[in-house]
Write a protein that holds these residues in place. Structure first.
Motif, PDB file in Angstrom:
ATOM      1  N   MET A   1      17.319  34.842 103.403  1.00  0.00           N
ATOM      2  CA  MET A   1      18.632  35.330 102.982  1.00  0.00           C
ATOM      3  C   MET A   1      19.219  34.403 101.903  1.00  0.00           C
ATOM      4  SD  MET A   1      19.473  38.112 104.618  1.00  0.00           S
ATOM      5  CE  MET A   1      21.256  38.127 104.511  1.00  0.00           C
ATOM      6  N   TYR A   2      19.787  35.007 100.891  1.00  0.00           N
ATOM      7  CA  TYR A   2      20.412  34.243  99.819  1.00  0.00           C
ATOM      8  C   TYR A   2      21.927  34.210  99.994  1.00  0.00           C
ATOM      9  CZ  TYR A   2      15.923  34.846  97.387  1.00  0.00           C
ATOM     10  OH  TYR A   2      14.600  34.825  97.044  1.00  0.00           O
ATOM     11  N   ASN A   3      22.543  33.279  99.290  1.00  0.00           N
ATOM     12  CA  ASN A   3      24.001  33.214  99.253  1.00  0.00           C
ATOM     13  C   ASN A   3      24.586  34.271  98.320  1.00  0.00           C
ATOM     14  OD1 ASN A   3      24.690  30.536 100.747  1.00  0.00           O
ATOM     15  ND2 ASN A   3      23.032  29.975  99.358  1.00  0.00           N
ATOM     16  N   TYR A   4      23.818  34.652  97.318  1.00  0.00           N
ATOM     17  CA  TYR A   4      24.303  35.485  96.222  1.00  0.00           C
ATOM     18  C   TYR A   4      24.797  36.853  96.685  1.00  0.00           C
ATOM     19  CZ  TYR A   4      24.251  37.718  91.585  1.00  0.00           C
ATOM     20  OH  TYR A   4      24.584  38.359  90.413  1.00  0.00           O
ATOM     21  N   SER A   5      26.022  37.192  96.306  1.00  0.00           N
ATOM     22  CA  SER A   5      26.629  38.464  96.700  1.00  0.00           C
ATOM     23  C   SER A   5      26.599  39.501  95.589  1.00  0.00           C
ATOM     24  CB  SER A   5      28.076  38.236  97.141  1.00  0.00           C
ATOM     25  OG  SER A   5      28.828  37.604  96.110  1.00  0.00           O
ATOM     26  N   GLY A   6      26.133  39.125  94.396  1.00  0.00           N
ATOM     27  CA  GLY A   6      26.011  40.079  93.305  1.00  0.00           C
ATOM     28  C   GLY A   6      27.233  40.111  92.397  1.00  0.00           C
ATOM     29  N   ILE A   7      26.992  40.425  91.128  1.00  0.00           N
ATOM     30  CA  ILE A   7      28.074  40.614  90.151  1.00  0.00           C
ATOM     31  C   ILE A   7      28.074  42.098  89.804  1.00  0.00           C
ATOM     32  CG2 ILE A   7      28.900  40.037  87.831  1.00  0.00           C
ATOM     33  CD1 ILE A   7      27.364  37.342  88.199  1.00  0.00           C
ATOM     34  N   LYS A   8      29.131  42.777  90.177  1.00  0.00           N
ATOM     35  CA  LYS A   8      29.187  44.222  90.087  1.00  0.00           C
ATOM     36  C   LYS A   8      29.705  44.698  88.726  1.00  0.00           C
ATOM     37  CE  LYS A   8      27.965  44.500  94.433  1.00  0.00           C
ATOM     38  NZ  LYS A   8      27.765  43.086  94.781  1.00  0.00           N
ATOM     39  N   PRO A   9      29.363  45.941  88.343  1.00  0.00           N
ATOM     40  CA  PRO A   9      29.795  46.491  87.046  1.00  0.00           C
ATOM     41  C   PRO A   9      31.299  46.446  86.835  1.00  0.00           C
ATOM     42  CG  PRO A   9      28.121  47.896  88.025  1.00  0.00           C
ATOM     43  CD  PRO A   9      28.478  46.878  89.068  1.00  0.00           C
ATOM     44  N   GLU A  10      32.063  46.684  87.898  1.00  0.00           N
ATOM     45  CA  GLU A  10      33.523  46.694  87.743  1.00  0.00           C
ATOM     46  C   GLU A  10      34.077  45.317  87.387  1.00  0.00           C
ATOM     47  OE1 GLU A  10      32.620  46.909  92.265  1.00  0.00           O
ATOM     48  OE2 GLU A  10      31.826  47.746  90.386  1.00  0.00           O
ATOM     49  N   ILE A  11      33.382  44.250  87.830  1.00  0.00           N
ATOM     50  CA  ILE A  11      33.820  42.902  87.489  1.00  0.00           C
ATOM     51  C   ILE A  11      33.508  42.588  86.029  1.00  0.00           C
ATOM     52  CG2 ILE A  11      33.334  40.452  87.889  1.00  0.00           C
ATOM     53  CD1 ILE A  11      35.233  41.686  89.913  1.00  0.00           C
ATOM     54  N   ILE A  12      32.355  43.047  85.563  1.00  0.00           N
ATOM     55  CA  ILE A  12      32.003  42.857  84.153  1.00  0.00           C
ATOM     56  C   ILE A  12      33.007  43.579  83.268  1.00  0.00           C
ATOM     57  CG2 ILE A  12      30.217  43.274  82.411  1.00  0.00           C
ATOM     58  CD1 ILE A  12      28.153  43.029  84.676  1.00  0.00           C
ATOM     59  N   GLU A  13      33.403  44.781  83.696  1.00  0.00           N
ATOM     60  CA  GLU A  13      34.417  45.539  82.947  1.00  0.00           C
ATOM     61  C   GLU A  13      35.762  44.810  82.967  1.00  0.00           C
ATOM     62  OE1 GLU A  13      36.490  49.998  82.860  1.00  0.00           O
ATOM     63  OE2 GLU A  13      34.944  49.519  84.337  1.00  0.00           O
ATOM     64  N   LEU A  14      36.109  44.234  84.114  1.00  0.00           N
ATOM     65  CA  LEU A  14      37.376  43.510  84.215  1.00  0.00           C
ATOM     66  C   LEU A  14      37.379  42.266  83.329  1.00  0.00           C
ATOM     67  CD1 LEU A  14      40.163  43.244  85.503  1.00  0.00           C
ATOM     68  CD2 LEU A  14      39.085  42.081  87.449  1.00  0.00           C
ATOM     69  N   LEU A  15      36.253  41.576  83.252  1.00  0.00           N
ATOM     70  CA  LEU A  15      36.153  40.429  82.345  1.00  0.00           C
ATOM     71  C   LEU A  15      36.380  40.859  80.897  1.00  0.00           C
ATOM     72  CD1 LEU A  15      33.099  38.446  83.761  1.00  0.00           C
ATOM     73  CD2 LEU A  15      35.378  37.507  83.378  1.00  0.00           C
ATOM     74  N   SER A  16      35.838  42.001  80.531  1.00  0.00           N
ATOM     75  CA  SER A  16      36.019  42.512  79.174  1.00  0.00           C
ATOM     76  C   SER A  16      37.487  42.873  78.927  1.00  0.00           C
ATOM     77  CB  SER A  16      35.140  43.744  78.944  1.00  0.00           C
ATOM     78  OG  SER A  16      33.781  43.415  79.015  1.00  0.00           O
ATOM     79  N   LEU A  17      38.112  43.487  79.898  1.00  0.00           N
ATOM     80  CA  LEU A  17      39.532  43.820  79.768  1.00  0.00           C
ATOM     81  C   LEU A  17      40.383  42.563  79.664  1.00  0.00           C
ATOM     82  CD1 LEU A  17      39.919  46.759  82.320  1.00  0.00           C
ATOM     83  CD2 LEU A  17      40.265  46.872  79.849  1.00  0.00           C
TER      84      LEU A  17
END
Length: 238
Positions: free
Chosen positions: A1-17
């Motif tokens: 099991m990894y710690n990583y929870s993933g970076i989701k598309p909505e977060i990438i969009e929010l960073l752009s906004l």
């Protein structure tokens, strides 16, 4: 099991906004969401790769907070005065203040895709001489390290090189490396789906394991440069 929870598309969009608005008020409103959705997963990647990196280099600084870039930009020495970035990156390497110019592994994502690899960048061209000399001393080992990097899916790249051959009599197979002032081996992927899941960790771990001969070659050259006084901590403070 990894710690990583993933970076989701909505977060990438929010960073752009966030970058588009370039507003402290907008950032503060979404600060916790950006932290949990982008910064924290990037730190989790560091944790999930720390065992491999520690084996490669016991001197690596694997503090997740230290290793990951910030969303808020430092604009004091930048021509661009945008306050926020839409890309984030991490670097696995020795402490940059104590060991300036040390080789590194890295990962970065942005709205158009993600990239990862390893490399070595110096402040002065002469500081790269240790790598150049080691290539000449151990050409077969170097070419095997290049093959390992390529097997890991990485492509050789340098934007900083000598226009004239640095070592005119060297074999043609070595010249593009000997002419480099800095170099990296990189892979680019425009498909962001992998970074939303643990598949990214599998991809990065596999890359590090296979390309490790290149890191070992570069870190040995780096240590020699330090021992010869070509690189020292004062370089970072200048």
């Amino acid at each position: 099991m990894y710690n990583y929870s993933g970076i989701k598309p909505e977060i990438i969009e929010l960073l752009s906004l966030n970058r588009f608005h370039d507003s402290k008020a907008f950032y503060e409103e979404h600060k916790e969401e950006l932290k949990q959705g982008a910064t924290v997963p990037m730190r989790q990647i560091v944790l999930d790769l720390s065992d491999i990196m520690s084996e490669l280099d016991p001197l690596a600084d694997l503090n997740p907070v230290y290793s990951v870039s910030r969303i808020r930009r430092d604009t004091r020495r930048s021509k661009s005065k945008l306050m926020y970035r839409e890309n984030l990156w991490l670097m696995l390497r020795r402490n940059k203040a104590a060991y300036p110019c040390a080789p590194f592994y890295w990962f970065e994502f942005l709205p158009s895709g993600y990239a990862f690899g390893l490399g070595m960048w110096t402040f002065k061209p002469a500081q790269f001489d240790a790598v150049r000399n080691k290539i000449l001393e151990e050409p077969e080992r170097w070419l095997n390290a290049v093959k390992a990097a390529e097997k890991a899916g990485l492509t050789y790249n340098t934007r900083d090189y000598y226009k004239k051959d640095k070592v005119p009599g060297a074999p043609e197979s070595l010249k593009k490396y000997l002419n480099a002032k800095n170099m990296e081996f990189v892979r680019w992927n425009s498909d962001l789906r992998n970074i939303a899941s643990e598949k990214l960790i599998d991809e990065l771990r596999k890359m590090m394991e296979i390309s490790s001969p290149m890191y070992q070659f570069l870190i040995e050259a780096y240590d020699k440069a330090v021992s010869e006084g070509l690189i020292n901590a004062e370089d970072y403070r200048r």
